[in-house]
Motif scaffolding. Structure first.
Motif, PDB file in Angstrom:
ATOM      1  N   GLU A  39      -3.926  -2.281  -1.335  1.00 24.51           N
ATOM      2  CA  GLU A  39      -2.597  -1.713  -1.147  1.00 24.51           C
ATOM      3  C   GLU A  39      -2.722  -0.336  -0.494  1.00 24.51           C
ATOM      4  OE1 GLU A  39       0.336  -2.161  -4.275  1.00 24.51           O
ATOM      5  OE2 GLU A  39      -1.142  -3.377  -5.360  1.00 24.51           O
ATOM      6  N   LEU A  40      -1.751  -0.013   0.335  1.00 29.69           N
ATOM      7  CA  LEU A  40      -1.795   1.225   1.103  1.00 29.69           C
ATOM      8  C   LEU A  40      -2.010   2.450   0.217  1.00 29.69           C
ATOM      9  CD1 LEU A  40      -1.491   2.694   3.816  1.00 29.69           C
ATOM     10  CD2 LEU A  40       0.975   2.754   3.386  1.00 29.69           C
ATOM     11  N   HIS A  41      -1.318   2.529  -0.884  1.00 31.01           N
ATOM     12  CA  HIS A  41      -1.413   3.734  -1.721  1.00 31.01           C
ATOM     13  C   HIS A  41      -2.771   3.880  -2.412  1.00 31.01           C
ATOM     14  CE1 HIS A  41       0.019   0.780  -4.682  1.00 31.01           C
ATOM     15  NE2 HIS A  41      -0.623   1.527  -5.570  1.00 31.01           N
ATOM     16  N   CYS A  44      -8.468   5.637   0.059  1.00 27.96           N
ATOM     17  CA  CYS A  44      -9.185   6.832  -0.394  1.00 27.96           C
ATOM     18  C   CYS A  44      -8.767   8.104   0.333  1.00 27.96           C
ATOM     19  CB  CYS A  44     -10.687   6.610  -0.250  1.00 27.96           C
ATOM     20  SG  CYS A  44     -11.225   6.388   1.455  1.00 27.96           S
ATOM     21  N   PHE A  45      -8.053   7.990   1.431  1.00 28.95           N
ATOM     22  CA  PHE A  45      -7.710   9.181   2.207  1.00 28.95           C
ATOM     23  C   PHE A  45      -6.420   9.864   1.765  1.00 28.95           C
ATOM     24  CE2 PHE A  45      -6.904   5.329   4.750  1.00 28.95           C
ATOM     25  CZ  PHE A  45      -5.518   5.364   4.880  1.00 28.95           C
ATOM     26  N   TRP A  46      -5.718   9.324   0.759  1.00 32.62           N
ATOM     27  CA  TRP A  46      -4.501   9.966   0.254  1.00 32.62           C
ATOM     28  C   TRP A  46      -4.832  10.888  -0.910  1.00 32.62           C
ATOM     29  CZ3 TRP A  46      -1.365   9.193   3.911  1.00 32.62           C
ATOM     30  CH2 TRP A  46      -1.148   7.942   4.486  1.00 32.62           C
ATOM     31  N   SER A  47      -4.093  11.966  -1.025  1.00 29.08           N
ATOM     32  CA  SER A  47      -4.169  12.784  -2.239  1.00 29.08           C
ATOM     33  C   SER A  47      -3.413  12.032  -3.342  1.00 29.08           C
ATOM     34  CB  SER A  47      -3.513  14.152  -2.001  1.00 29.08           C
ATOM     35  OG  SER A  47      -2.109  14.005  -1.866  1.00 29.08           O
ATOM     36  N   GLU A  48      -3.534  12.495  -4.565  1.00 29.65           N
ATOM     37  CA  GLU A  48      -2.818  11.847  -5.674  1.00 29.65           C
ATOM     38  C   GLU A  48      -1.311  11.856  -5.446  1.00 29.65           C
ATOM     39  OE1 GLU A  48      -3.823  12.868  -9.694  1.00 29.65           O
ATOM     40  OE2 GLU A  48      -5.916  13.178  -9.148  1.00 29.65           O
ATOM     41  N   LEU A  54       3.875   7.124  -1.874  1.00 25.99           N
ATOM     42  CA  LEU A  54       3.844   5.839  -1.165  1.00 25.99           C
ATOM     43  C   LEU A  54       4.085   4.673  -2.125  1.00 25.99           C
ATOM     44  CD1 LEU A  54       0.799   6.586   1.143  1.00 25.99           C
ATOM     45  CD2 LEU A  54       3.195   6.346   1.869  1.00 25.99           C
ATOM     46  N   LYS A  55       3.481   4.719  -3.289  1.00 23.46           N
ATOM     47  CA  LYS A  55       3.663   3.660  -4.292  1.00 23.46           C
ATOM     48  C   LYS A  55       5.117   3.597  -4.741  1.00 23.46           C
ATOM     49  CE  LYS A  55       2.016   1.953  -8.705  1.00 23.46           C
ATOM     50  NZ  LYS A  55       1.109   2.175  -9.826  1.00 23.46           N
ATOM     51  N   GLU A  56       5.685   4.739  -5.052  1.00 19.59           N
ATOM     52  CA  GLU A  56       7.082   4.787  -5.498  1.00 19.59           C
ATOM     53  C   GLU A  56       8.033   4.293  -4.413  1.00 19.59           C
ATOM     54  OE1 GLU A  56      10.299   8.222  -6.548  1.00 19.59           O
ATOM     55  OE2 GLU A  56       8.305   8.420  -7.449  1.00 19.59           O
ATOM     56  N   ALA A  57       7.774   4.678  -3.182  1.00 19.84           N
ATOM     57  CA  ALA A  57       8.632   4.250  -2.071  1.00 19.84           C
ATOM     58  C   ALA A  57       8.658   2.731  -1.961  1.00 19.84           C
ATOM     59  CB  ALA A  57       8.151   4.862  -0.760  1.00 19.84           C
ATOM     60  N   TRP A  64      12.598   5.181   1.926  1.00 18.21           N
ATOM     61  CA  TRP A  64      11.367   5.408   2.677  1.00 18.21           C
ATOM     62  C   TRP A  64      10.578   4.118   2.878  1.00 18.21           C
ATOM     63  CZ3 TRP A  64      10.427   9.840   5.107  1.00 18.21           C
ATOM     64  CH2 TRP A  64      11.078  10.992   4.678  1.00 18.21           C
ATOM     65  N   ALA A  65      10.928   3.037   2.199  1.00 18.02           N
ATOM     66  CA  ALA A  65      10.120   1.809   2.194  1.00 18.02           C
ATOM     67  C   ALA A  65       9.889   1.252   3.597  1.00 18.02           C
ATOM     68  CB  ALA A  65      10.766   0.759   1.303  1.00 18.02           C
ATOM     69  N   GLU A  66      10.903   1.263   4.421  1.00 20.11           N
ATOM     70  CA  GLU A  66      10.768   0.692   5.767  1.00 20.11           C
ATOM     71  C   GLU A  66       9.729   1.441   6.604  1.00 20.11           C
ATOM     72  OE1 GLU A  66      13.514  -0.065   9.684  1.00 20.11           O
ATOM     73  OE2 GLU A  66      14.448  -0.288   7.720  1.00 20.11           O
ATOM     74  N   VAL A  67       9.763   2.743   6.572  1.00 18.47           N
ATOM     75  CA  VAL A  67       8.810   3.520   7.371  1.00 18.47           C
ATOM     76  C   VAL A  67       7.417   3.495   6.735  1.00 18.47           C
ATOM     77  CG1 VAL A  67       9.270   5.822   6.415  1.00 18.47           C
ATOM     78  CG2 VAL A  67       8.583   5.588   8.795  1.00 18.47           C
ATOM     79  N   VAL A  68       7.328   3.357   5.413  1.00 18.15           N
ATOM     80  CA  VAL A  68       6.029   3.169   4.766  1.00 18.15           C
ATOM     81  C   VAL A  68       5.429   1.839   5.220  1.00 18.15           C
ATOM     82  CG1 VAL A  68       4.858   2.798   2.550  1.00 18.15           C
ATOM     83  CG2 VAL A  68       6.515   4.669   2.799  1.00 18.15           C
ATOM     84  N   ASP A  69       6.267   0.797   5.301  1.00 23.53           N
ATOM     85  CA  ASP A  69       5.805  -0.497   5.828  1.00 23.53           C
ATOM     86  C   ASP A  69       5.318  -0.358   7.270  1.00 23.53           C
ATOM     87  OD1 ASP A  69       6.290  -1.909   3.504  1.00 23.53           O
ATOM     88  OD2 ASP A  69       8.251  -2.646   4.158  1.00 23.53           O
ATOM     89  N   GLN A  70       6.019   0.439   8.052  1.00 26.55           N
ATOM     90  CA  GLN A  70       5.629   0.662   9.441  1.00 26.55           C
ATOM     91  C   GLN A  70       4.247   1.320   9.513  1.00 26.55           C
ATOM     92  OE1 GLN A  70       8.316   3.182  11.650  1.00 26.55           O
ATOM     93  NE2 GLN A  70       7.031   3.167  13.472  1.00 26.55           N
ATOM     94  N   LEU A  71       4.031   2.338   8.709  1.00 24.20           N
ATOM     95  CA  LEU A  71       2.729   3.005   8.670  1.00 24.20           C
ATOM     96  C   LEU A  71       1.650   2.031   8.218  1.00 24.20           C
ATOM     97  CD1 LEU A  71       0.860   5.454   8.816  1.00 24.20           C
ATOM     98  CD2 LEU A  71       1.630   6.051   6.483  1.00 24.20           C
ATOM     99  N   ASP A  72       1.935   1.253   7.195  1.00 27.63           N
ATOM    100  CA  ASP A  72       0.992   0.250   6.692  1.00 27.63           C
ATOM    101  C   ASP A  72       0.596  -0.714   7.812  1.00 27.63           C
ATOM    102  OD1 ASP A  72      -0.522  -1.402   5.057  1.00 27.63           O
ATOM    103  OD2 ASP A  72       1.154  -2.031   3.811  1.00 27.63           O
TER     104      ASP A  72
END
Length: 80
Positions: A39-41, A44-48, A54-57, A64-72
């Protein structure tokens, strides 16, 4: 509830990352391709705090879910 359509640059701003087109391209180039089985969140490159956002979105189907999907999708695009 009205959903907002956030641009990718706003997501990068929200995550505390540089958000110019070049910065986003450089980020995708540096960290992609990302494994489809993870899963994206969990990357290892994300801070806590970034991972939590990202997980909450995604879990709450936030505006924010749509743009998080885009980044994923962008981070996985180079994977064969």
């Amino acid at each position: 509830m009205e959903m907002q359509n956030h641009p990718l640059s706003s997501l990068f701003d929200q995550l505390g990352l540089d958000s110019s087109e070049q910065d986003i391209f450089d980020f995708i180039t540096e960290y992609g391709p990302f494994l489809r089985t993870e899963e994206l969140h969990h990357a290892c490159f994300w801070s806590e705090s970034q991972a939590a956002f990202l997980k909450e979105a995604k879990n709450e189907d936030a505006d924010w879910a749509e743009v998080v999907d885009q980044l994923d999708a962008m981070l996985r695009a180079r994977e064969d």
